[in-house]
Structures are given as structure tokens and as C-alpha cells.
Write a protein that holds these residues in place. Structure first.
Motif, PDB file in Angstrom:
ATOM      1  N   PRO A 196     -38.066 -99.565  -2.061  1.00 10.69           N
ATOM      2  CA  PRO A 196     -39.445 -98.989  -2.159  1.00 10.69           C
ATOM      3  C   PRO A 196     -39.872 -99.291  -3.776  1.00 10.69           C
ATOM      4  O   PRO A 196     -40.403 -98.279  -4.541  1.00 10.69           O
ATOM      5  CB  PRO A 196     -39.737 -97.744  -1.905  1.00 10.69           C
ATOM      6  CG  PRO A 196     -38.262 -97.017  -2.372  1.00 10.69           C
ATOM      7  CD  PRO A 196     -37.289 -98.131  -2.220  1.00 10.69           C
ATOM      8  N   ASP A 197     -39.949-100.513  -3.992  1.00 10.71           N
ATOM      9  CA  ASP A 197     -39.945-100.944  -5.455  1.00 10.71           C
ATOM     10  C   ASP A 197     -40.494-102.333  -5.470  1.00 10.71           C
ATOM     11  O   ASP A 197     -40.233-103.179  -4.600  1.00 10.71           O
ATOM     12  CB  ASP A 197     -38.635-100.605  -6.500  1.00 10.71           C
ATOM     13  CG  ASP A 197     -37.475-101.206  -5.901  1.00 10.71           C
ATOM     14  OD1 ASP A 197     -37.558-102.231  -5.373  1.00 10.71           O
ATOM     15  OD2 ASP A 197     -36.461-100.540  -5.583  1.00 10.71           O
TER      16      ASP A 197
ATOM     17  N   GLU B  73     -38.660-104.447  -7.419  1.00  6.60           N
ATOM     18  CA  GLU B  73     -37.491-105.008  -7.802  1.00  6.60           C
ATOM     19  C   GLU B  73     -36.804-105.803  -6.360  1.00  6.60           C
ATOM     20  O   GLU B  73     -36.323-106.946  -6.534  1.00  6.60           O
ATOM     21  CB  GLU B  73     -36.683-104.238  -8.514  1.00  6.60           C
ATOM     22  CG  GLU B  73     -35.283-104.581  -9.147  1.00  6.60           C
ATOM     23  CD  GLU B  73     -34.482-103.630  -9.822  1.00  6.60           C
ATOM     24  OE1 GLU B  73     -34.720-102.297  -9.618  1.00  6.60           O
ATOM     25  OE2 GLU B  73     -33.258-103.688 -10.255  1.00  6.60           O
ATOM     26  N   PHE B  74     -36.568-104.848  -5.659  1.00  7.06           N
ATOM     27  CA  PHE B  74     -35.792-105.565  -4.422  1.00  7.06           C
ATOM     28  C   PHE B  74     -36.707-105.683  -3.346  1.00  7.06           C
ATOM     29  O   PHE B  74     -36.424-106.104  -2.142  1.00  7.06           O
ATOM     30  CB  PHE B  74     -34.645-104.553  -4.027  1.00  7.06           C
ATOM     31  CG  PHE B  74     -33.682-104.718  -5.215  1.00  7.06           C
ATOM     32  CD1 PHE B  74     -32.728-105.981  -5.395  1.00  7.06           C
ATOM     33  CD2 PHE B  74     -33.271-103.728  -5.872  1.00  7.06           C
ATOM     34  CE1 PHE B  74     -31.884-106.180  -6.349  1.00  7.06           C
ATOM     35  CE2 PHE B  74     -32.125-103.543  -6.878  1.00  7.06           C
ATOM     36  CZ  PHE B  74     -31.577-104.848  -7.459  1.00  7.06           C
TER      37      PHE B  74
ATOM     38  N   LYS C 190     -39.217-107.935  -2.502  1.00  6.92           N
ATOM     39  CA  LYS C 190     -39.472-109.485  -3.302  1.00  6.92           C
ATOM     40  C   LYS C 190     -40.724-109.756  -3.020  1.00  6.92           C
ATOM     41  O   LYS C 190     -40.954-109.915  -1.756  1.00  6.92           O
ATOM     42  CB  LYS C 190     -38.102-110.125  -3.085  1.00  6.92           C
ATOM     43  CG  LYS C 190     -36.880-109.430  -3.713  1.00  6.92           C
ATOM     44  CD  LYS C 190     -35.718-110.536  -3.695  1.00  6.92           C
ATOM     45  CE  LYS C 190     -34.461-109.975  -4.298  1.00  6.92           C
ATOM     46  NZ  LYS C 190     -33.556-111.120  -4.502  1.00  6.92           N
TER      47      LYS C 190
ATOM     48  N   ARG D  69     -33.306 -93.680   4.345  1.00  6.29           N
ATOM     49  CA  ARG D  69     -34.327 -94.006   3.730  1.00  6.29           C
ATOM     50  C   ARG D  69     -34.717 -95.277   3.381  1.00  6.29           C
ATOM     51  O   ARG D  69     -33.815 -96.277   3.961  1.00  6.29           O
ATOM     52  CB  ARG D  69     -34.193 -93.223   2.218  1.00  6.29           C
ATOM     53  CG  ARG D  69     -34.348 -91.563   2.512  1.00  6.29           C
ATOM     54  CD  ARG D  69     -33.437 -91.016   1.376  1.00  6.29           C
ATOM     55  NE  ARG D  69     -33.950 -91.158  -0.100  1.00  6.29           N
ATOM     56  CZ  ARG D  69     -33.435 -90.742  -1.324  1.00  6.29           C
ATOM     57  NH1 ARG D  69     -32.480 -89.678  -0.917  1.00  6.29           N
ATOM     58  NH2 ARG D  69     -33.781 -91.072  -2.353  1.00  6.29           N
TER      59      ARG D  69
ATOM     60  N   ILE E 273     -36.165-102.510   3.530  1.00 10.03           N
ATOM     61  CA  ILE E 273     -34.991-102.313   3.865  1.00 10.03           C
ATOM     62  C   ILE E 273     -34.545-100.996   4.119  1.00 10.03           C
ATOM     63  O   ILE E 273     -34.662 -99.921   3.228  1.00 10.03           O
ATOM     64  CB  ILE E 273     -33.793-102.912   2.938  1.00 10.03           C
ATOM     65  CG1 ILE E 273     -34.143-104.400   2.831  1.00 10.03           C
ATOM     66  CG2 ILE E 273     -32.319-102.894   3.162  1.00 10.03           C
ATOM     67  CD1 ILE E 273     -33.589-105.151   1.587  1.00 10.03           C
TER      68      ILE E 273
ATOM     69  N   LEU F 163     -34.565 -98.404   1.151  1.00 16.01           N
ATOM     70  CA  LEU F 163     -33.772 -98.579  -0.080  1.00 16.01           C
ATOM     71  C   LEU F 163     -34.356 -99.382  -1.348  1.00 16.01           C
ATOM     72  O   LEU F 163     -33.905 -99.363  -2.142  1.00 16.01           O
ATOM     73  CB  LEU F 163     -32.597 -99.607   0.273  1.00 16.01           C
ATOM     74  CG  LEU F 163     -31.291 -98.675   1.318  1.00 16.01           C
ATOM     75  CD1 LEU F 163     -30.343 -99.969   1.683  1.00 16.01           C
ATOM     76  CD2 LEU F 163     -30.810 -97.816   0.313  1.00 16.01           C
TER      77      LEU F 163
END
Lengths: 325, 717
Positions: B640-641, B643-644, B646, B636, B629, B638
Motif C-alpha cells: 500500500p505504497d 514503492e511497490f 508500481k 494484509r 499484492i 503488502l
């Protein structure tokens, strides 16, 4: 992570003496499931970290004629395994089990659940609670798929608390203690929608520790939580609802409906409660309550779907509560 | 000149080791943590490397000052890669590197580097083609037949829009390496799909002979196509090791990994497709656009309509969009999952328009594919496993209640012929057998495959074979891309082991006084064909070598491979999905997936099935959860983890049924790579199952509650 002083007090008084009068001086560490990432991302750069897990009086769950007292450092797993919580407050246990990671349930604490910071991706990228850039919030014209549909700004993040909605619906209070004394605050008032960048999303002051949660006796009050989550694996709810119903036969005498993950605070849906109170708990009333719950919603460009998910959460929480004898 | 030994695979019914399901040799080591990955390497005196990346999507570096970082105690190297004047093209692009005694000091040093940027306009979203302006580049129209006439004459025409976003590779072990440069010698522990080739990048960067760069990687934690070059972080770590005289470890953190270490391009499509009343496809038209980052999104649009490429009338257009984001890299079957999704979605929509079972329609058009018989068989098998006839219903006709069930299907194809590979087999006088080649095990079971093939040739148990891979001092073997590894290493191993056995036969032949070509190696013995009592144990045979050992090479040369028949390319597979959709919440749950997959001769059915399981899980992730995203305002990523961004958990994948299409006619084609072909159709099958369940196409994946509910709203509107 910025270097910090680490304190490991064994009494509450010691811990309180180590806190500062302004944010940034000292942070409290319990389970660390959020605190550590905040520090690693430099979103929190406390000069001192005060570990409260070694303070015995902050642990334990006590069930009495007054209700349930839950110590701040009680883990999610301890709460979910508690017999009294199971029998009287299924709403809480359901909220805990929504955290579908055993690691999180083993480490995370109930106090930390209430004090954790929002997951808003603009906040987590360093744009602050209000996600401001050049004097304007990034949220309305940005990617707001997970943001608030209630409240209308200026804060658009959603309260990440799993227990918040259930605790508000059950009329719970939190005890906030500082070196100079203690105060008891209704959980409903504990959560605050910040109006400017310098304020916080809870009533907790920098020199205070949330020491315990007190839940009044729920005798005869039917309660339930329903979270809409896309995944079975660990995933934030897209919408949630906690309900508590005082019943006379099949008629709702008094109800509390509180929404989660749709506003900067757990969001009491008073219109939904009004639709229920004095009416028999049936499909028609439930549908009316679900509709009333979203009447004031102000969805953003990408999160209109959360209105529907909120309806569903309310409806399913009510059905769950009514199914319990 | 003596005749070449017979390299052919033993006949299907006569194999003792190959073709039998076998646990991977390193399974215990991996699951207990005993296996040491490159990211576990911590040589003495090692420094920690870290990198500073650009916060801006498009900017010019006007000045950069590293003096404060250099002065920080514990910092041993600082290198600037984006000097003043450099134009940065995406947020996350490398600006500077540091190496320090601890990870914390390295991070602190990064924060002391002062960079001034002149911020320039950026574009990070490509979904709305009308907003990309000059960043879009049309790549030219391909027309075959007369599509317009065919559309006019068709009984049914279906038009649709479809979209699949940029995904990232999400390797469990991030990109990076530990590297030690001492003088003109390098010890290099990368996480790579390219053990042999990657040394070249480092040799070139340090201006030393590639033979001085020793690459070692026993295990790696996922690549999916994104881990071939040494990359900027490899070269910079090498240079920091060179200047400091100490080993440097530098692995990307999760945010950097998801931002800059490669991605799979998006594809958005407007499709028009026509058919006769009986379901025969007559015309295809697609206008697609995509991005893979700053380099644009060059889709191989010639793959449309996917697998059914012989549809007589076609018009194909594509626009490549350059955005300010990290560049694309190969991602398990480049182009294919996206083109498959667009094609199979459009065909399912067309079938729905004709009130036809899509299975019937796909079968009807198999002559447009190059493997009609294969697909016919596979669809029948998949339909049986899925109970398609019993469970399929016309689109949307899924009864009352808020949970709707639906079925969907798709198909895929891939090449997968073996890459260039050489292998050395040594038989020692103590009867130990070593097989060496500079290949890598991406987690697919290469190590086990090599051992099984050698065991088969020598008539020995797998445990008697020592496999040595993951080191570039072994004979050259290609990088693991394009599903070329299994074909390459199986063939070179076969030839090398047969050559070594031939030499052993020559020694044994003398002492038994029989011609070498009368010998065979079976059950731990070298014996005379047709006279099993005349012979000796493998051990006794090896002892006859005296003080010498036998070392023989074997080579797979892709140019000669088709003649030799040990490996080949061209696979097919079909996937079916069974989903339940809660139409109140828009949440999709997987009930079941069926995958029927051909990959020629299957050496180890167990690891092959594992490959397909993994592909099905990736398909669930792509269909339901995954997307990068981007925010146009800040330029940027949104999410890069983990958590989101998925990914599915074990409770999200449902039941997966894998059927390897092992049949004499497939087996006779030799070994074919499997990594990519099985990772193509699952996503499309799931998307089609959702359309079937809820009665309307959800045009864009992942199929989130928001998108499913929006599609349902359009249906009722």
C-alpha cells in the motif's frame, strides 16, 4: 512518529557524545530519505536524533595517490558529478545513476546508502528483519518475489544498498568512529546477514558513526555495475552485479564479481571470479562466469526469475567493463 | 406558445470556439500551485482528523478502550465506529476516529486506543479458484446458440487462461475533506466527483436539511470513479466537527488510500474460442471469476465476447469470490478493461493459431459488433499511424537478438450519454456573463468546456465568460460517473445560454425594430441576420437591460436528450501498441501507442486528447506494473505504497499518438463522454503486443519480468 530530542552538532566529537550504547537511544540523520520513513512508521523510535549534515569533516570527496575518500554525507549527486569517480570508478557512478530520482540523488548520502534498512515488505510492516510470525518466517510461504535467492535464511531480505556491491568489488573500506576510537572495516565485512531478530544487518554499533568510505586506487582496473530494473522511473533493482577486473592484455588476472539485491548482503560471487581469473575476457568466459555466479542460488517459491536476472546482470556488467578501454 | 429557441449545435464548419484546441482555463493555476484543492483548505482553528484501522483481515472486536486517547492533551474528539461485537471484514476497515489540534497529536491518540480482537479465519487471495471454497458464488450460466456443436465443427479452437489483478485508484489527492459544522449549518470541502449529490450523505448523517450543507470544491486531484459518497471518514469528520465546534480536516494517508478507498475487481478466465479457417469466429466459451473484496466480484459477464457480442454461439459462466479486503468502486469503465483484456487476448491467441494477422481477423468479424463501419475506419487509421502493415510480423517471428519487438491491438466501446444537468446563465447590464452549475472538474477540462460553449453561443471570446462550478448552491448537475458529464453539462450550458441570448435578443429587437428571430450574436455583436451592419455591440445590448439582468436556466434531461440531439451515447475506439521485450530479462518497454477515439462532437480537441493520453498512461501502468499484492498469512496488503505498488514514470510510457475521430458523421451525434471509453483497450493491446513479440502468451498481467520469463520458459519447454 514518536517525540524525540533533536541534536544538530557541528563537530564529529559532539555528535559521538550524543549517541547511545543501545539501539533505540539515538539515531543518526543524514539525507533522511529512509530515516524519516522509519520513524513515521514507528519502525525506529529513537529518543534522540543526531543530525550529522552540519558536520563539515563528514563531507567532501578527496582523490589522492591512496585512492578515493568519500565523506559519509556526500550526496549521490555529488558522487555522480565527481570527475575522479567518473574516470576511475564508473561502477560507482553507474550504481548511483540507478537511483533514477533526482530528488533522491540530491538528498540521499553515500553513508545513508550503506546504513539504510531493508525494504522487505514484512520488515516494513513491523514483522522484524527475519519477518517472523508465530516463530516462523513469513517469507518462504509468503510473497517473496523481491526476496533473496542466496543465503538460505534465516534472513531473506535483500540488501538495499546501491553502492554496496560496487564498493565490495573495489575493495573499499568504511571508517566507523565512536567516542572511544575508530576502526576500519572492509565493506564486505560491514554487511552482515543477521542470524537472529536482535542483530543488525551491518557491523555498525549504536555508538558509532560511519564517517567515510575509502576506495583503493583503481588504476587500470576495469569496473562496472549493471542493475536490472523493471522501470525507468525510480525502482529497486531486481538484481545487480558489480565487477572489477585487473587485466593483462585481454586476460583477466584477477577479478571481483559482487551481486546486489539477491542476498541480505552484497554477495561476492567467488565462483564467477574463479571462472574469469586466468582466462581471456570473451563471450565464452563471460557466459561461464554468469553461470557460475548463480550456481549456489536457492530461489524461493516466487523469485526463481531472479536467478536468470542475476546471470544477465553479471554478463552485462562484464560486457560493460570490457567495453571500456 | 412561442417556438422553442433553436438549441442545435452550430454546424461543424461554422463554429468559432468549439472544436478549436484550447488550453484549459485553470492550467496555470494548477501548475503553479495557485489552485487550492480541498486538501489545501486550512480554516482557522482547524483540527486534524485521523483514523484507526483494523490490522486483522477478519476479526470480532471484543473490547475497545479510548479513555487514554481522550485524556491526551490536544485531543478534541474521539469516535468509535467498530464497537465491541462488531465483525471486521478486512484489514484496513475503520475502527475509530480522532480529531486533535495537530496531526502528530492525532496520530499519538490513535496509538493510545486499545482494541482487543478475536481473530477469525480469512481469505484474501482469489487467483486459485480451487482454494476459495464457499467464498465463491456462481452467478448462473448464459448459453446462446449451440457452442458445443460449433466447437466440434470449427477449423481452429484456441484455449487459454488469462488473469488481471485487483488495482487501486491511486488518486494523487487522497480521499477526504475539510468540514466545518456550526449549529445546523455545514461548510463542506470534499474531494469528490459528486459536488451536488454528496451533501445528502452529510445532511442525513447529521439529521439536518441538505440545503444547510454547503459543498465547495474548486479543484480535485483525481477520482477515477472512487469519489462519490461522503464515506465513513466524511461522516465521522462531520460528527467530530459538530462535537468540537471546530473545522476538521481528514484526508487518508497513502497506505489507507490504497487499502480502503476502493479498487477495481480482478478477473481470471478460462476461455475457449473457435473460428473457421478464414477467421470468422464461431463460438465463445468463458469461465471467469473475480473479486472486488468482501462484496465479491460481480462482473458483467454478459459483455463477453467483448464488443463482438453477436458471436452466434456462446457459453458464459462467472463466479463471484468474496475475500477479506476493501470493497470495489467504479474504476474508469467498470468491467470493460478486464473483459476487453480477456476477449482481445483470446482472439489474438486464436489469430496466432490460424497464422492470421489479428487486424485482419478483427476486421473480418466486425459484423458481430454494433458499430462495424466505425471500427473499420478506426482500425484503418490506427494501422496507418502505427505502420501496422510494415511493422507487424507473425507471432514470435521477430528475428534474432535478445530484444523482440511486437505489435498488438484492441478495441473498446462505452455509452457516455449525458447525465441530468441544469445550468443558469446570467447576463448582467455591464455585459459580464456568468454560467453556473453544480458540476465538478475532475481534471478533464469541464470548466473550459462550459466557457467555450457559452462563448460560442454569445459570439464572445472565452475570456468574457465567468464559469462558476464546484458549489452545490449552483443549479443541480449530476455526479461525474460513467462518462456522463460532458454530455450533460454541454447540453445544459447550451440550452441555458441560448435561452439567455433569446431574452437579450428580445430587448435588442425592440430598439432595432426587427423581430427577435432575425438576430444573431457574432464577434461580440448582436446584429441582424443578412444585414451585419445593423446591430450593436454585446456591451450596448446588455446596457439596454437597465438595472435588470437576464438569468435563464437550461436543462439536460436524459429522457428527452435523444430527441434534442445535443448529446448521445455509444462510442468506439481502438488502440494499438508497439513494444520491445528483452527476452533475457523479461522487461517490456513501450515504444509507441496509438489510440483512435470517437466521442461524437468534440468541444475541445486539446483536453480531449489529454484525456486519451492519460488513459494510455493508465493502460501502460495496468499492463506492466500495477497490482495490489495480498498476503494470505497476515491478511494484509503488502504494497500500500508508491514503492511497490508500481506506476509508470515519464520514461516508461513511450510515445503516445492520439487521433480523435472527428468526422461529420460522428459530430452529428452530439457530445459523448470520453473519460471511460479511452481507458479500456490499451492494456489489452499491450498484452497482445508482448505475445506477438515473444511468441507466447503471458497469461497474467502485469507483465513483470517474472511472468514474462516464466512464459518464455514454457515456450521452450
Amino acid at each position: 512518529m514518536q517525540p524525540f530530542e533533536y541534536a544538530n552538532p557541528s563537530t564529529l566529537q559532539e555528535a559521538l557524545a550524543l549517541l547511545g550504547s543501545r539501539w533505540g537511544e539515538a539515531d543518526v540523520l543524514a539525507g533522511g530519505t529512509d530515516q524519516i520513513s522509519l520513524m513515521k512508521e514507528f519502525l525506529h523510535t529513537p529518543k534522540r536524533v543526531v543530525n550529522i549534515k552540519g558536520i563539515k569533516e563528514l563531507g567532501g570527496i578527496h582523490h589522492s595517490s591512496q585512492g578515493l575518500r568519500i565523506g559519509a554525507t556526500v550526496t549521490f549527486d555529488e558522487l555522480a558529478s565527481n570527475q575522479a569517480a567518473h574516470s576511475e570508478y564508473p561502477s560507482l557512478v553507474q550504481a548511483v545513476m540507478g537511483i533514477s530520482s533526482p530528488q533522491m540523488r540530491n538528498m540521499g548520502t553515500v553513508g545513508g546508502d550503506l546504513c539504510q534498512r531493508p525494504r522487505c515488505w514484512y520488515f516494513r510492516r513491523g514483522f522484524g528483519l527475519l519477518a517472523m510470525q508465530n516463530g516462523k518466517s513469513l517469507v518462504p510461504s509468503g510473497d517473496n518475489r523481491y526476496h533473496a535467492i542466496f543465503g538460505g535464511g534465516p534472513a531473506y531480505f535483500v540488501s538495499p544498498s546501491s553502492l554496496g556491491p560496487a564498493l565490495v568489488s573495489l575493495g573499499a573500506k568504511v571508517k566507523l568512529v565512536s567516542a572511544s576510537g575508530s576502526r576500519t572495516v572492509a565493506v564486505e565485512k560491514f554487511f552482515v546477514a543477521p542470524q537472529n531478530e536482535s542483530s543488525r544487518e551491518t557491523a555498525l554499533l549504536p555508538n558509532e558513526i560511519l564517517t567515510e568510505i575509502e576506495i583503493p586506487l583503481a588504476r587500470g582496473i576495469k569496473n562496472a555495475t549493471y542493475e536490472v530494473r523493471q522501470k525507468e522511473a525510480l525502482d529497486w533493482p531486481l538484481a545487480a552485479a558489480s565487477v572489477a577486473l585487473s587485466m593483462k592484455g585481454n586476460v583477466v588476472s584477477k577479478s571481483w564479481v559482487v551481486l546486489g539485491h539477491v542476498a541480505p548482503t552484497p554477495w561476492p560471487a567467488t565462483a564467477a571470479s574463479q571462472a574469469l581469473d586466468g582466462n581471456p575476457l570473451n563471450d565464452e568466459t563471460i557466459a561461464k562466469a554468469a553461470e557460475a555466479a548463480v550456481a549456489g542460488a536457492q530461489p524461493l517459491s516466487e523469485n526463481g526469475y531472479k536467478v536468470q536476472l542475476t546471470r544477465v546482470a553479471v554478463k552485462r556488467a562484464l560486457l560493460e567493463a570490457s567495453a571500456k578501454a | 406558445m412561442p417556438d422553442l429557441p433553436d438549441y442545435h449545435w452550430p454546424p461543424m464548419g461554422k463554429r468559432r470556439v468549439m472544436g478549436k484546441p484550447m488550453n484549459r482555463l485553470d492550467g496555470i493555476a494548477k501548475s503553479t500551485g495557485a489552485a487550492k484543492y480541498s486538501s489545501d483548505r486550512k480554516p482557522e482553528g482547524m483540527l486534524y482528523g485521523a483514523l484507526l484501522t483494523s490490522p486483522h483481515a477478519h476479526a470480532k472486536v471484543t473490547s475497545i478502550d479510548t479513555s487514554a486517547a481522550e485524556k491526551l492533551s490536544g485531543v478534541e474528539a474521539v469516535r468509535v465506529v467498530a464497537k465491541a461485537g462488531t465483525e471486521i471484514q478486512w484489514a484496513g476497515a475503520e475502527v475509530a476516529f480522532v480529531a486533535a489540534r495537530t496531526e502528530e497529536i492525532a496520530e499519538d491518540a490513535l496509538r493510545l486506543i486499545k482494541v482487543d480482537y478475536e481473530v477469525l479465519p480469512h481469505l484474501v487471495n482469489e487467483e486459485d479458484l480451487s482454494k476459495v471454497g464457499s467464498r465463491g458464488r456462481a452467478v448462473g450460466e448464459q448459453v446462446t446458440g449451440d457452442p458445443d456443436k460449433a466447437f466440434k465443427e470449427a477449423d481452429a479452437v484456441s484455449e487459454g487462461h488469462y488473469g488481471i489483478p485487483v488495482l487501486t485508484h491511486c488518486c494523487l489527492e487522497s480521499h477526504g475533506q475539510t468540514i466545518a459544522v456550526k449549529g445546523d449549518h455545514v461548510e463542506y470541502y470534499p474531494s469528490t466527483q459528486n459536488v451536488y449529490g454528496i451533501a445528502t450523505d452529510i445532511g442525513r448523517a447529521l439529521n439536518i436539511p441538505v440545503s444547510n450543507v454547503h459543498v465547495n470544491m474548486d479543484y480535485m486531484g483525481g477520482g477515477f470513479g472512487s469519489k462519490f459518497p461522503a464515506d465513513v471518514w466524511g461522516v465521522e469528520a462531520a460528527k467530530m466537527s459538530q462535537s468540537s465546534g471546530k473545522p476538521v480536516r481528514l484526508f487518508l494517508d497513502r497506505a489507507t488510500e490504497l487499502t480502503m478507498a476502493g479498487n477495481r475487481p480482478s478477473v481470471f478466465a478460462n476461455v475457449k474460442v473457435a473460428a473457421k479457417r478464414d477467421g470468422t469466429i464461431t463460438s465463445w466459451q468463458s469461465q471467469t471469476w473475480s473479486t472486488g473484496g468482501i462484496g465479491g466480484g460481480n462482473l458483467n459477464a454478459g459483455l463477453f465476447p467483448y464488443v463482438f457480442t453477436k458471436v452466434p454461439n456462446r457459453r458464459i459462466n462467472h463466479t463471484s469470490v468474496s475475500i477479506n479486503a476493501g470493497g470495489a468502486r467504479a474504476w474508469r469503465a467498470p468491467n470493460h478493461p478486464q473483459v476487453c483484456f480477456v476477449t482481445c487476448s483470446a482472439l489474438e491467441d486464436l489469430a496466432a493459431k490460424l497464422n492470421m494477422d489479428p487486424l485482419e481477423m478483427f476486421l473480418k468479424n466486425l459484423d458481430y459488433t454494433s458499430r462495424a463501419d466505425l471500427y473499420k475506419f478506426q482500425f484503418a487509421k490506427a494501422a496507418e499511424l502505427m505502420e501496422w502493415k510494415k511493422n507487424w510480423h507473425p507471432r514470435g517471428d521477430s528475428g534474432s537478438g535478445s530484444v523482440k519487438r511486437g505489435l498488438g491491438l484492441a478495441l473498446g466501446t462505452w455509452g457516455g450519454a449525458g447525465h441530468a444537468s441544469t445550468c443558469k446563465t446570467t447576463i448582467h447590464p455591464d455585459a459580464s456573463v456568468e454560467v453556473e452549475l453544480a458540476t465538478q472538474d475532475l481534471g478533464t477540462g469541464s470548466r473550459t468546456m462550459v466557457a467555450m460553449i457559452a462563448a460560442e453561443t454569445f459570439g464572445l471570446p472565452v475570456s468574457a465568460i465567468k464559469v462558476k462550478i464546484g458549489d452545490n448552491s449552483y443549479p443541480n448537475s449530476g455526479g461525474s460517473g460513467g462518462s456522463t458529464t460532458s454530455g450533460g453539462i454541454s447540453s445544459s450550458t447550451r440550452k441555458s445560454t441560448v435561452n439567455a441570448l433569446q431574452k437579450l435578443f428580445e430587448v435588442v429587437a425592440q430598439s432595432l425594430n426587427v423581430p427577435a428571430d432575425q438576430l444573431e450574436a457574432v464577434d461580440g455583436r448582436i446584429r441582424v441576420k443578412g444585414n451585419p451592419d445593423k446591430g450593436m455591440s454585446f456591451q450596448q445590448a446588455a446596457q439596454k437591460l437597465g438595472v435588470n439582468s437576464i438569468s435563464e436556466m437550461g436543462e439536460n434531461n436524459p429522457r428527452n436528450a435523444p430527441k434534442e440531439g445535443l448529446n448521445t451515447g455509444g462510442t468506439g475506439g481502438v488502440q494499438m501498441a508497439d513494444v520491445s521485450v528483452d527476452i533475457d530479462t523479461g522487461i517490456v518497454k513501450m515504444n509507441r501507442m496509438v489510440a483512435v477515439q470517437d466521442c461524437g462532437l468534440v468541444v475541445n480537441p486539446k483536453t480531449a486528447e489529454s484525456q486519451v493520453f492519460g488513459a494510455c498512461i493508465m493502460s501502460v501502468c495496468g499492463a506492466l506494473y500495477e497490482e495490489r499484492i495480498m498476503d494470505q498469512q497476515i491478511g494484509r496488503v503488502l504494497n500500500p505504497d508508491m514503492e511497490f505498488y508500481k506506476l509508470a514514470g515519464i520514461g516508461d510510457v513511450g510515445e503516445i499518438i492520439v487521433h480523435m475521430d472527428i468526422r461529420e458523421e460522428n459530430d452529428s451525434r452530439g457530445v459523448i463522454g470520453l473519460g471511460e471509453p479511452c481507458a479500456i483497450g490499451g492494456l489489452a493491446a499491450i498484452a497482445n503486443a508482448v505475445a506477438n513479440a515473444i511468441g507466447v502468451r503471458v497469461p497474467r498481467v502485469p507483465l513483470t519480468p517474472a511472468r514474462v520469463l516464466a512464459a518464455l520458459e514454457r515456450r521452450t519447454a
